[in-house]
Scaffold this motif. Structure first.
Motif, mmCIF file in Angstrom:
data_model
loop_
_atom_site.group_PDB
_atom_site.id
_atom_site.type_symbol
_atom_site.label_atom_id
_atom_site.label_comp_id
_atom_site.label_asym_id
_atom_site.label_seq_id
_atom_site.Cartn_x
_atom_site.Cartn_y
_atom_site.Cartn_z
ATOM 1 N N SER A 420 0.832 -1.210 0.000
ATOM 2 C CA SER A 420 0.000 0.000 0.000
ATOM 3 C C SER A 420 0.861 1.252 0.000
ATOM 4 N N LYS A 421 1.982 1.213 0.717
ATOM 5 C CA LYS A 421 2.890 2.359 0.722
ATOM 6 C C LYS A 421 3.469 2.594 -0.668
ATOM 7 N N VAL A 422 3.807 1.511 -1.350
ATOM 8 C CA VAL A 422 4.343 1.620 -2.711
ATOM 9 C C VAL A 422 3.307 2.246 -3.641
ATOM 10 N N GLU A 423 2.073 1.764 -3.541
ATOM 11 C CA GLU A 423 1.002 2.293 -4.397
ATOM 12 C C GLU A 423 0.743 3.765 -4.098
ATOM 13 N N THR A 424 0.837 4.135 -2.840
ATOM 14 C CA THR A 424 0.632 5.539 -2.462
ATOM 15 C C THR A 424 1.723 6.425 -3.062
ATOM 16 N N LYS A 425 2.947 5.939 -3.040
ATOM 17 C CA LYS A 425 4.050 6.697 -3.651
ATOM 18 C C LYS A 425 3.832 6.850 -5.151
ATOM 19 N N LYS A 426 3.362 5.774 -5.785
ATOM 20 C CA LYS A 426 3.102 5.832 -7.223
ATOM 21 C C LYS A 426 2.069 6.910 -7.544
ATOM 22 N N LEU A 427 1.054 7.004 -6.704
ATOM 23 C CA LEU A 427 0.000 7.989 -6.918
ATOM 24 C C LEU A 427 0.578 9.405 -6.920
#
Length: 633
Positions: A420-427
């Motif tokens: 989820s942290k990775v996806e948040t960074k991608k956003l």
């Protein structure tokens, strides 16, 4: 889109002041590389040498005519409102009818604004100044103010959501950490699994261990130990369930330490074959590989002892209160003096695993009893004297199996949080890309040296491994190799077939120098001159992030990083070695098979590669096929 000039959106403000001798004035400085405007000091008017000064106000844009080309500009914040500046600093107000001021803050953080300032500077190479006329006449492209406002509104919503998400994810990580601690606490207090009256008595288990100890003494495999005093009531932290017994670690195991060769004997452990483990490797559940190998001569002249597989290794000092823990040897190895080796009499499987659980829970509390200030040291006597809450052997098995199941659940939860942290960074990265497109700014970034580009990649890897106390030079080099080679990046690295290969002897020196020079991260040795290297952040540790998309295809780098992040150092070495072999064979258009890859890796590299079991090479190949890192008929 509208073509404008800088002077259409920025208006120079000059508000001179007559200094008064007894008035205290705030003075500011502007740091380079987008660090912004800071309070420098406060001085009375009579002590300020340059009398020509100007007022600045909150919300104004301030830049240095000397270092604007190096990112020396920023917004005046509350703490420096009403401060004074010299004529070397220029103050502007933003024309908010043409440019949303919050959008302007974003614009100044983009590389194009650095370039704009560089293109507006003139003078000698070492002494260039911003030419205001050139600066104000520079052209920029902006959407209508309505679109700017709409974009900022969207951006702020995403920013708020991003902050909330990160906060929630951090809370989840903390809860998972507390859950792990609670599981271990319940395990060693007898509250995790039910007791069974039919279990063999703990006293019988202690008698068996005592008999095994006496047998080893007769065989000369261990020495008679001086008995320790009985456990006093003051040493008992909590009440045990029926059937449990408090005992000292010395009753269950032979506990000893290692040694470190003197600096004058440094050549004794170069190019040896005997693994030498330092406290920097503790904390991994399993130690399957050492970073240093000593010689037979070192073994004899330093009083080192080879401890067998399944020995538990406890860090006694050198790692600080929150670092090293307890690990299990998967190889026969020697240890340094910063480690305690715990060899359980009889090598009961579940007793060993139970002791690991105990030390994982109470390691920090045990360290609190140690001496030595910021980095407290345990001595061997304290380790031997540790009071252990011992359950019956059958209950130990139930505890260990239950903990393994629960920790598997915790690992799965933690994996979801990290994803989820990775996806948040991608956003947020996609939002920053939207900034470029919304402003119609070409993303033609200035070039940098290959060494600097590689340091950006290294900074990303280091930054995302800071919480991993087992990460150091060896793992970093393997991750750099895989990210670099798999993505066809040309950083002028020269990886060779060394013992820990693929390995570039000069690479880490260059990377560490760049990281320190840029004030991103510093690298320090632990456990003396031959210990493991660890990284810690410096004051500009976030700055590398603005270069990620400039020099790297971040999605590809992130994919490789995610694959290698969970690996042990040995696993990373095996995968990197196999991938290097695979690329070599492919470039020479030679036939490739699993057997050929393994044979090449084990027999045509360094002799130490032969010590790695064939099964590990085979498992790595299957994993690499599954992840589509390699492919052949």
């Amino acid at each position: 889109m509208r073509k404008l000039q800088v002077k259409d959106v920025l208006t120079r403000i000059k508000e001179p002041i007559e200094l008064e001798d007894d008035v205290l004035y705030k003075r500011v400085t502007i740091k380079t590389k987008h660090q912004g405007v800071f309070l420098r000091d406060s001085q009375h008017g009579k002590d300020i040498g340059t009398k020509k000064q100007f007022f600045i106000k909150k919300g104004q844009f301030l830049l240095s005519k000397i270092d604007a080309r190096n990112g020396a500009f920023g917004i005046v914040l509350d703490e420096v409102d009403g401060a004074i500046i010299t004529g070397n600093f220029w103050t502007y107000e933003v024309n908010e009818e043409e440019l949303n001021i919050e959008l302007f803050y974003i614009m100044t953080s983009l590389p194009f604004f650095d370039e704009l300032c560089k293109n507006s500077s003139s003078g000698s190479t070492n002494r260039q100044y911003l030419d205001e006329k050139k600066f104000l006449n520079q052209k920029i492209t902006l959407p209508p103010i309505e679109e700017q406002n709409s974009f900022i509104k969207h951006f702020k919503k995403l920013q708020e959501k991003h902050s909330q998400t990160l906060e929630e994810l951090q809370t989840q990580s903390e809860l998972i950490s507390k859950l792990r601690s609670s599981i271990l606490s319940s395990a060693v207090r007898g509250k995790l699994v039910p007791q069974n009256r039919n279990d063999e008595s703990t006293k019988v288990l202690l008698d068996k261990i005592k008999a095994e100890k006496e047998k080893l003494i007769k065989e000369g495999k261990t020495k008679t130990k001086k008995p320790l005093p009985p456990i006093s009531e003051d040493e008992i932290p909590y009440e045990l369930p029926d059937g449990w017994i408090w005992c000292r670690l010395n009753e269950l195991a032979d506990v000893g330490t290692g040694a470190t060769p003197l600096k004058s004997q440094v050549n004794y452990y170069k190019n040896g074959t005997i693994p030498w483990v330092t406290s920097s490797l503790t904390g991994n559940s399993i130690i399957s590989q050492a970073e240093i190998f000593i010689t037979e001569k070192a073994l004899l002249e330093t009083n080192c002892k080879i401890y067998p597989k399944e020995t538990l290794i406890l860090a006694m000092y050198g790692q600080g209160k929150t670092r090293g823990q307890i690990s299990e040897l998967a190889i026969d190895a020697t240890i340094n003096q910063a480690c305690a080796a715990i060899v359980i009499y009889g090598f009961e499987k579940y007793l060993k695993q139970y002791l690991k659980l105990f030390f994982q829970k109470y390691y920090l509390e045990i360290r609190e009893l140690a001496a030595g200030g910021a980095q407290p040291n345990l001595n061997l006597q304290k380790v031997k004297s540790t009071a252990i809450p011992l359950p019956p052997l059958e209950e130990q098995q139930r505890i260990v199996e239950k903990v393994e199941k629960l920790m598997t659940v915790c690992n799965a939860l933690e994996f979801k949080v990290q994803n989820s942290k990775v996806e948040t960074k991608k956003l947020m990265q996609s939002v920053l890309k939207e900034v470029f497109s919304a402003l119609d700014i070409p993303n033609n970034q200035p070039k940098a040296s290959k060494a600097f580009q590689r340091s950006v990649l290294a900074a990303y890897i280091v930054d995302n491994r800071l919480e991993d106390k087992y990460f150091g030079h060896v793992k970093l080099q393997k991750m750099l190799f895989m990210c670099e080679v798999a993505n066809n990046l040309d950083f002028d690295s020269h990886y060779k077939r060394h013992a820990m290969g693929p390995y570039d002897p000069k690479l880490l020196r260059s990377v560490d120098l760049q990281l320190k020079r840029n004030k991103w991260f510093k690298c320090e040795k632990m456990d003396g001159d031959k210990g493991r290297y660890i990284y810690s952040p410096l004051e500009k540790s976030d700055e590398y992030k603005k270069y990620l998309n400039r020099y790297l295809k971040f999605e590809n780098i992130e994919k490789m990083f995610s694959l290698m992040k969970p690996m042990t150092t040995l696993q990373a070495e095996i995968v990197a070695t196999l991938y290097s072999v695979y690329k070599d064979l492919k470039s020479m258009q030679q036939k490739i098979s699993s057997q050929i890859l393994i044979n090449e890796a084990r027999n045509n590299w360094h002799d130490r590669k032969k010590t790695i079991e064939i099964e590990k090479w085979e498992r790595a190949i299957e994993w690499m096929k599954e992840k589509q890192l390699i492919s052949y008929e």
